[in-house]
Design an enzyme around this catalytic site. Structure first.
Site, PDB file in Angstrom:
ATOM      1  N   THR A  59       0.040 -78.151  19.280  1.00 31.12           N
ATOM      2  CA  THR A  59       0.842 -78.265  20.498  1.00 31.12           C
ATOM      3  C   THR A  59       1.881 -77.153  20.530  1.00 31.12           C
ATOM      4  OG1 THR A  59       0.551 -80.659  20.690  1.00 31.12           O
ATOM      5  CG2 THR A  59       2.466 -79.705  21.791  1.00 31.12           C
TER       6      THR A  59
ATOM      7  N   PHE B  85       5.388 -75.837  22.012  1.00 32.85           N
ATOM      8  CA  PHE B  85       6.652 -76.335  22.544  1.00 32.85           C
ATOM      9  C   PHE B  85       7.490 -75.165  23.042  1.00 32.85           C
ATOM     10  CE2 PHE B  85       5.306 -79.571  19.607  1.00 32.85           C
ATOM     11  CZ  PHE B  85       5.765 -80.777  20.125  1.00 32.85           C
TER      12      PHE B  85
END
Length: 281
Positions: free
Chosen positions: A172, A174
């Site tokens: 992921t 960010f």
């Protein structure tokens, strides 16, 4: 200003893990929503926000692209977190006895194939750690949560299966947000610049608006569109560009972009993550 870093979700969420890993000198602060996280930074209750924007398996976090141009914060960095999902349940539960698993839709999308193979029904919840908290409260050995090892420790759950993500490279991305922009020097490390823009209503406007990046040798690593104003006729675009706003190439590209757009918002310029493998642009 408090040395807090806010994230969306309950204690034990993957955003919480990202805060601990990348900003160990800050105190992680959970928020109910992305909008609340933005507000806490704006009003000085927190210095930074750690906000997920995309995952290599499940794709983009759509809510963020509406908040970024309106949230009053600047992007000052990007961070990448390898995401490893665990199948969690109350003590005494077994994999064979699990019939459903709760988690955030993004997380469920990252373990879809594994859940199908186990004949476990996915159930949407507000976030990964919130699902773990709910499973602990429910106490039903047939209901599991898809969450982190931190969530298991926080809510007293057993890890029935480790690392059940469908892709071994599940990651992921960010964005780190602040009230203060932090423009790197032109001759500093390689950078990424993020913008939101709305094209003019003329034929081939998007093609022409983006043409300046190609002719100036700039790489667009992300292009996302989303509707605005409750209309199917108005689209806004988000882009990430590997380049510094003060470089000659970017100046020329942005001049061309501005000519074919109604508005352009610079969200921030920040150091490129090492995994991009960039040279200076």
């Amino acid at each position: 200003m408090s040395k807090n870093i806010v994230y969306q979700g309950e204690v034990g969420a993957f955003s919480h893990l990202a805060c601990l890993e990348h900003f160990p000198d800050h105190t992680p602060m959970p928020c109910r929503s992305f909008a609340q996280a933005f507000a806490h930074v704006r009003n000085g209750e927190a210095e930074l926000a750690m906000i997920p924007v995309e995952n290599t398996v499940a794709g983009r976090v759509s809510d963020i692209y509406h908040l970024l141009p309106e949230g009053g914060l600047s992007v000052i960095g990007e961070r990448y977190l390898p995401v490893h999902h665990q199948l969690l349940a109350v003590k005494g539960a077994t994999v064979e006895g699990i019939t459903s698993a709760r988690s955030h839709p993004m997380a469920l999308g990252q373990v879809r194939k594994r859940l199908e193979a186990l004949n476990i029904t996915p159930v949407t919840d507000v976030d990964t750690a919130g699902a773990a908290k709910a499973v602990a409260t429910l106490g039903d050995p047939s209901v599991a949560a898809i969450a982190s090892t931190l969530a298991a420790e926080t809510y007293g759950l057993d890890v029935l299966l480790e690392n059940i993500e469908d892709s071994p490279n599940n990651t992921t991305r960010f964005l780190v947000l602040s009230t203060q922009a932090a423009m790197p020097a032109l001759d500093a490390e390689p950078v990424v610049s993020s913008y939101v823009f709305k094209v003019r209503s003329v034929p081939s406007a998007l093609y022409k608006a983006l043409g300046g990046f190609a002719t100036n040798g700039l790489n667009l690593t992300k292009l996302e569109s989303y509707m605005v104003g409750g209309s199917f006729n108005a689209a806004q675009f988000y882009i990430d560009v590997e380049g510094h706003p003060e470089s000659d190439a970017m100046v020329h590209a942005m001049e061309e972009l501005a000519f074919f757009t109604e508005s352009v918002t610079h969200l921030g310029t920040y150091a490129a993550h090492p995994s991009r493998g960039l040279g200076k642009v």
